[in-house]
Design a protein around this motif. Structure first.
Motif, PDB file in Angstrom:
ATOM      1  N   GLN A   1       0.812  -1.206   0.000  1.00 53.36           N
ATOM      2  CA  GLN A   1       0.000   0.000   0.000  1.00 53.36           C
ATOM      3  C   GLN A   1       0.850   1.262   0.000  1.00 53.36           C
ATOM      4  N   TRP A   2       2.001   1.227   0.684  1.00 56.33           N
ATOM      5  CA  TRP A   2       2.850   2.412   0.699  1.00 56.33           C
ATOM      6  C   TRP A   2       3.535   2.609  -0.648  1.00 56.33           C
ATOM      7  N   ALA A   3       3.845   1.506  -1.344  1.00 54.88           N
ATOM      8  CA  ALA A   3       4.340   1.639  -2.717  1.00 54.88           C
ATOM      9  C   ALA A   3       3.232   2.162  -3.631  1.00 54.88           C
ATOM     10  N   SER A   4       1.999   1.736  -3.371  1.00 55.83           N
ATOM     11  CA  SER A   4       0.851   2.206  -4.145  1.00 55.83           C
ATOM     12  C   SER A   4       0.702   3.718  -4.025  1.00 55.83           C
ATOM     13  N   ASP A   5       0.876   4.256  -2.825  1.00 52.62           N
ATOM     14  CA  ASP A   5       0.759   5.700  -2.633  1.00 52.62           C
ATOM     15  C   ASP A   5       1.723   6.455  -3.536  1.00 52.62           C
ATOM     16  N   MET A   6       2.957   5.955  -3.618  1.00 51.49           N
ATOM     17  CA  MET A   6       3.964   6.635  -4.427  1.00 51.49           C
ATOM     18  C   MET A   6       3.662   6.492  -5.917  1.00 51.49           C
TER      19      MET A   6
ATOM     20  N   VAL B   1       4.581 -15.421  14.020  1.00 54.44           N
ATOM     21  CA  VAL B   1       4.885 -14.005  13.782  1.00 54.44           C
ATOM     22  C   VAL B   1       5.343 -13.871  12.334  1.00 54.44           C
ATOM     23  N   SER B   2       5.478 -12.637  11.864  1.00 52.09           N
ATOM     24  CA  SER B   2       5.900 -12.454  10.476  1.00 52.09           C
ATOM     25  C   SER B   2       6.631 -11.133  10.313  1.00 52.09           C
ATOM     26  N   PRO B   3       7.747 -11.115   9.570  1.00 48.90           N
ATOM     27  CA  PRO B   3       8.453  -9.854   9.318  1.00 48.90           C
ATOM     28  C   PRO B   3       7.640  -8.963   8.384  1.00 48.90           C
ATOM     29  N   VAL B   4       7.675  -7.663   8.640  1.00 49.24           N
ATOM     30  CA  VAL B   4       6.952  -6.699   7.816  1.00 49.24           C
ATOM     31  C   VAL B   4       7.733  -5.394   7.783  1.00 49.24           C
ATOM     32  N   ALA B   5       7.320  -4.495   6.921  1.00 48.51           N
ATOM     33  CA  ALA B   5       7.806  -3.119   6.991  1.00 48.51           C
ATOM     34  C   ALA B   5       7.109  -2.427   8.160  1.00 48.51           C
ATOM     35  N   LEU B   6       7.849  -1.631   8.906  1.00 53.26           N
ATOM     36  CA  LEU B   6       7.265  -0.971  10.075  1.00 53.26           C
ATOM     37  C   LEU B   6       6.077  -0.098   9.685  1.00 53.26           C
TER      38      LEU B   6
ATOM     39  N   LEU C   1      15.420  -9.279 -16.153  1.00 56.18           N
ATOM     40  CA  LEU C   1      14.815  -8.080 -15.573  1.00 56.18           C
ATOM     41  C   LEU C   1      15.879  -7.030 -15.265  1.00 56.18           C
ATOM     42  N   VAL C   2      15.508  -5.771 -15.440  1.00 60.25           N
ATOM     43  CA  VAL C   2      16.380  -4.657 -15.077  1.00 60.25           C
ATOM     44  C   VAL C   2      16.004  -4.190 -13.677  1.00 60.25           C
ATOM     45  N   ALA C   3      16.978  -4.173 -12.777  1.00 62.71           N
ATOM     46  CA  ALA C   3      16.758  -3.619 -11.436  1.00 62.71           C
ATOM     47  C   ALA C   3      17.165  -2.158 -11.481  1.00 62.71           C
ATOM     48  N   GLY C   4      16.180  -1.279 -11.472  1.00 60.46           N
ATOM     49  CA  GLY C   4      16.428   0.147 -11.556  1.00 60.46           C
ATOM     50  C   GLY C   4      16.812   0.742 -10.217  1.00 60.46           C
ATOM     51  N   PRO C   5      16.601   2.034 -10.062  1.00 59.49           N
ATOM     52  CA  PRO C   5      17.030   2.703  -8.829  1.00 59.49           C
ATOM     53  C   PRO C   5      16.197   2.308  -7.623  1.00 59.49           C
ATOM     54  N   VAL C   6      16.846   2.300  -6.446  1.00 59.08           N
ATOM     55  CA  VAL C   6      16.116   2.167  -5.185  1.00 59.08           C
ATOM     56  C   VAL C   6      15.401   3.492  -4.942  1.00 59.08           C
ATOM     57  N   ILE C   7      14.095   3.431  -4.717  1.00 56.01           N
ATOM     58  CA  ILE C   7      13.292   4.641  -4.569  1.00 56.01           C
ATOM     59  C   ILE C   7      13.175   5.058  -3.104  1.00 56.01           C
ATOM     60  N   PHE C   8      12.971   4.092  -2.210  1.00 55.83           N
ATOM     61  CA  PHE C   8      12.892   4.416  -0.791  1.00 55.83           C
ATOM     62  C   PHE C   8      13.167   3.157   0.008  1.00 55.83           C
ATOM     63  N   SER C   9      13.378   3.310   1.300  1.00 58.94           N
ATOM     64  CA  SER C   9      13.607   2.157   2.178  1.00 58.94           C
ATOM     65  C   SER C   9      12.747   2.317   3.419  1.00 58.94           C
ATOM     66  N   GLU C  10      12.443   1.193   4.053  1.00 58.41           N
ATOM     67  CA  GLU C  10      11.564   1.167   5.212  1.00 58.41           C
ATOM     68  C   GLU C  10      12.200   0.350   6.337  1.00 58.41           C
ATOM     69  N   PRO C  11      12.137   0.836   7.586  1.00 55.43           N
ATOM     70  CA  PRO C  11      12.581   0.004   8.713  1.00 55.43           C
ATOM     71  C   PRO C  11      11.714  -1.252   8.815  1.00 55.43           C
ATOM     72  N   ARG C  12      12.303  -2.322   9.307  1.00 54.79           N
ATOM     73  CA  ARG C  12      11.551  -3.571   9.446  1.00 54.79           C
ATOM     74  C   ARG C  12      10.946  -3.693  10.843  1.00 54.79           C
ATOM     75  N   ALA C  13       9.911  -4.498  10.911  1.00 54.39           N
ATOM     76  CA  ALA C  13       9.249  -4.776  12.189  1.00 54.39           C
ATOM     77  C   ALA C  13       8.839  -6.236  12.197  1.00 54.39           C
TER      78      ALA C  13
END
Length: 298
Positions: free
Chosen positions: A100-105, A240-245, A155-167
């Motif tokens: 969803q946060w990627a969707s916003d961008m 439990v499961s790892p996620v973006a914070l 596949l072409v891996a383009g630029p990193v757009i943003f990063s998120e802390p993990r939780a």
């Protein structure tokens, strides 16, 4: 004002750092500083306060930036539209996102893209983590904003757009829920719920590790196909499961808690597209998205 002077002022105002502004414009070291100093002498005002530790806009500099930035963007958009007509950036661009946060961008970028390229429609689609690259490879999508790493020959891996802390997503009654944070070694103490599917093993291991940094095994106790299932399984106490914070802002619900993973590397999100899909439409959208993350004053 000359174009190079406008670009220098905008770059320094947005980076608040002369070296980064110089690198952003691809100029020789010191060129931006010289340009700004010459402009300040000609105008008879100081645009930037400079010390050994910081760069800041003066009131005059702030007013100049606020007047120049929208006008310069408008010039860029009109120029891009003219190029679009000449190069034929038309048709439909299909863009995928994995969260969803990627969707916003992507939504924000699509709005700017349509304004610059009115003859090119943009269609958006959520990509399920169980088949991270499938829609792109099948031609269902042209471009995708997704979790990295990506190391695929087609596949072409383009630029990193943003990063998120993990939780760590945990049941509300889990002992971890009472902690201010947990560490990667704690993953060996509780079963992990993962997304199943056809994603490459290296990609899955980056999201759902099998061992802690000290080599202790991490139990993968259950798997889900969709993200909604992960939420329900965690709330039911299955693991439990790892996620973006940032997921806590989008998916908070009764029965679960989000606990920061203090020593986990951030989740990086970047753009990917097919090697044979490097079209003018794709390049234009990539440039537009990168611009949305870089043209705000810091």
């Amino acid at each position: 004002m000359e174009r190079h002077e406008i670009e220098a002022v905008l770059a320094v105002a947005e980076e608040l750092h002369f070296r980064r502004a110089t690198e952003r414009l691809g100029l020789a070291q010191g060129r931006v500083s010289q340009t700004v100093k010459a402009l300040e002498r000609r105008l008879g005002v100081v645009l930037f306060e400079r010390t050994s530790r910081r760069v800041a806009l003066t009131p005059a500099g702030r007013r100049l930036y606020e007047g120049l930035a929208p006008a310069y963007r408008q010039i860029q958009e009109v120029t891009a539209q003219a190029v679009t007509i000449g190069k034929g950036i038309t048709g439909t661009l299909r863009v995928g996102f994995s969260s969803q946060w990627a969707s916003d961008m992507v939504l924000k970028t699509a709005k700017l893209f349509r304004r610059a390229y009115p003859d090119c429609a943009v269609e958006l689609e959520e990509v399920q983590l169980r088949d991270t690259f499938g829609p792109l490879r099948s031609g269902e999508l042209d471009l995708q904003l997704t979790e990295f790493p990506v190391d695929e020959p087609d596949l072409v891996a383009g630029p990193v757009i943003f990063s998120e802390p993990r939780a760590l997503l945990v049941p509300e009654q889990h002992p971890f829920a009472r902690c201010g944070s947990v560490c990667m070694e704690d993953l060996a103490r509780t079963p992990l719920i993962v997304i199943s599917g056809d994603s490459p093993q290296y990609w899955r291991d980056s999201i759902y590790p099998r061992t802690t940094p000290q080599g202790r095994p991490i139990t993968h106790a259950a798997s889900a196909v969709y993200w909604a299932e992960v939420l329900s399984m965690v709330a039911s106490g299955l693991g439990v499961s790892p996620v973006a914070l940032r997921a806590a802002r989008y998916h908070a619900r009764p029965g679960i808690a989000f606990v920061p993973l203090s020593d986990a590397p951030p989740l990086e999100y970047g753009l990917i597209w097919r090697c044979d899909g490097d079209t003018a439409r794709v390049r234009a959208f990539v440039q537009t998205l990168c611009r949305t993350t870089s043209d705000r004053p810091r």
